[in-house]
Write a protein that holds these residues in place. Sequence first.
Motif, short mmCIF file in Angstrom:
data_model
loop_
_atom_site.label_atom_id
_atom_site.label_comp_id
_atom_site.label_asym_id
_atom_site.label_seq_id
_atom_site.Cartn_x
_atom_site.Cartn_y
_atom_site.Cartn_z
N PRO A 42 -3.43 -11.16 -3.16
CA PRO A 42 -3.40 -10.03 -2.26
C PRO A 42 -4.69 -9.23 -2.22
N MET A 43 -5.80 -9.80 -2.62
CA MET A 43 -7.06 -9.08 -2.64
C MET A 43 -7.54 -8.79 -1.23
N SER A 44 -8.08 -7.60 -1.04
CA SER A 44 -8.60 -7.20 0.26
C SER A 44 -10.02 -7.71 0.45
N VAL A 60 -20.50 -14.36 8.08
CA VAL A 60 -19.41 -14.32 7.11
C VAL A 60 -18.28 -13.45 7.66
N VAL A 61 -17.07 -13.94 7.53
CA VAL A 61 -15.88 -13.22 7.99
C VAL A 61 -14.95 -13.00 6.81
N THR A 62 -14.49 -11.77 6.65
CA THR A 62 -13.49 -11.43 5.63
C THR A 62 -12.34 -10.68 6.30
N TYR A 63 -11.21 -10.58 5.60
CA TYR A 63 -10.09 -9.84 6.19
C TYR A 63 -9.21 -9.27 5.11
N ASP A 64 -8.39 -8.31 5.49
CA ASP A 64 -7.35 -7.78 4.62
C ASP A 64 -6.05 -8.48 4.95
N PRO A 65 -5.40 -9.15 3.99
CA PRO A 65 -4.12 -9.79 4.28
C PRO A 65 -3.06 -8.76 4.67
N ARG A 66 -2.06 -9.22 5.35
CA ARG A 66 -0.98 -8.31 5.77
C ARG A 66 -0.40 -7.57 4.58
N GLY A 67 -0.20 -6.26 4.76
CA GLY A 67 0.35 -5.43 3.70
C GLY A 67 -0.66 -4.98 2.68
N VAL A 68 -1.95 -5.27 2.91
CA VAL A 68 -3.01 -4.92 1.96
C VAL A 68 -4.11 -4.15 2.70
N GLY A 69 -4.58 -3.07 2.09
CA GLY A 69 -5.71 -2.33 2.66
C GLY A 69 -5.43 -1.85 4.07
N LEU A 194 -2.23 0.58 -18.65
CA LEU A 194 -1.37 0.69 -17.47
C LEU A 194 -0.36 1.82 -17.65
N PRO A 195 0.15 2.37 -16.56
CA PRO A 195 1.14 3.44 -16.68
C PRO A 195 2.43 2.97 -17.34
N THR A 196 2.97 3.80 -18.19
CA THR A 196 4.22 3.46 -18.86
C THR A 196 5.42 4.07 -18.14
N GLU A 197 5.17 5.05 -17.27
CA GLU A 197 6.25 5.68 -16.51
C GLU A 197 6.43 4.98 -15.17
N ASP A 198 7.67 4.86 -14.74
CA ASP A 198 7.99 4.24 -13.46
C ASP A 198 7.89 5.29 -12.36
N ASP A 199 7.00 5.07 -11.39
CA ASP A 199 6.85 6.04 -10.30
C ASP A 199 7.85 5.82 -9.17
N GLY A 200 8.69 4.80 -9.31
CA GLY A 200 9.74 4.57 -8.32
C GLY A 200 9.34 3.70 -7.15
N SER A 201 8.06 3.43 -6.98
CA SER A 201 7.62 2.62 -5.85
C SER A 201 7.89 1.14 -6.12
N ARG A 202 8.14 0.40 -5.06
CA ARG A 202 8.38 -1.04 -5.19
C ARG A 202 7.67 -1.80 -4.06
N ASP A 203 6.53 -1.28 -3.64
CA ASP A 203 5.82 -1.89 -2.51
C ASP A 203 4.48 -2.49 -2.90
N ASP A 204 4.30 -2.83 -4.18
CA ASP A 204 3.04 -3.40 -4.62
C ASP A 204 2.82 -4.75 -3.95
N PRO A 205 1.65 -4.99 -3.33
CA PRO A 205 1.43 -6.26 -2.61
C PRO A 205 1.51 -7.49 -3.50
N LEU A 206 1.10 -7.35 -4.76
CA LEU A 206 1.16 -8.49 -5.67
C LEU A 206 2.56 -8.70 -6.19
N LEU A 207 3.10 -7.71 -6.87
CA LEU A 207 4.35 -7.87 -7.60
C LEU A 207 5.58 -7.86 -6.69
#
Length: 295
Positions: A42-44, A60-69, A194-207
């Motif tokens: 999911p790298m931008s 050279v052409v680069t892009y941000d995958p869907r849901g990223v950046g 890494l953070p030890t507390e859960d911020d409640g979000s579940r929209d990480d592009p990788l995980l």
Amino acid sequence: MADPVTHKLATNGAEIQYDIRGPLTAAGAADGERVLVLIGSPMSADGFATLSSHFTDRTVVTYDPRGVGRSVRTGGTVESTPEEHADDVRQVIEALGAGPVDLFASSGGAVNALALVARHPELVHTLVAHEPPTVRVLPDREAALAVCADLHETYQREGMGPAMAKFIAVTGRKGPFQENWRDEPVPSPADFGLPTEDDGSRDDPLLGQNLRTCTGYRPDFAALGAASTHIVLAAGEESEGELAARAAAEIAARLGSAPVIFPSHHGGFLGGEFGQQGAPEEFAGALRKVLDTHR
């Protein structure tokens, strides 16, 4: 190198933003070289800033995958598939109107590129697929798939910190996964800052968005074997024994070749992006050599 010019493209379920560095003509780049497209997931596009700087002689052409950046999803399910990403890349290449491109694809981007070439080989002259982490090709696929499922479940249950700690340990592991993998020590998020507390979000592009679909992708070896595209699998010299490097070797073997060994590690092209350092000058030299071999 010319400043990048950003373009927008509406695809099925996403609005993709991509950048063009250098001029385009109907036949390719203005200097006659094929356009070089660099993709990750999911790298931008930001992750290719250093690598792009080593190809000032090419467009050279680069892009941000869907849901990223800058590229947002406009519909569909929470998870994105390699086929969806591949179709986004297809539309970007077709929008260039520059003929077949050379394509360097890293990590999940390499999985998506294999899906693209299986369906549209006419769009890609040479594909360099660097460490595609598709575990379905591994001899230890059952255990590896279970490990990846556990990463996703950990993310849904506990959040980013605990899941990312496991992810770092899994991707850096040397050697196959054993059936008793659940008995192995579980790393702490604090061990990696890494953070030890859960911020409640579940929209990480990788995980959340790409992990299961990317690692669970099964390449279409019949289509890849019949493709007109020059397909080169690659792996970092420091990555030997790791999941993505092992997958590159297995895919290469199925296609009747061996992986080309590139300098450094999984992110060997990075020059400080995201706080990571590879060997970008040497990496770019290796990439140029491969592309020149298949001119």
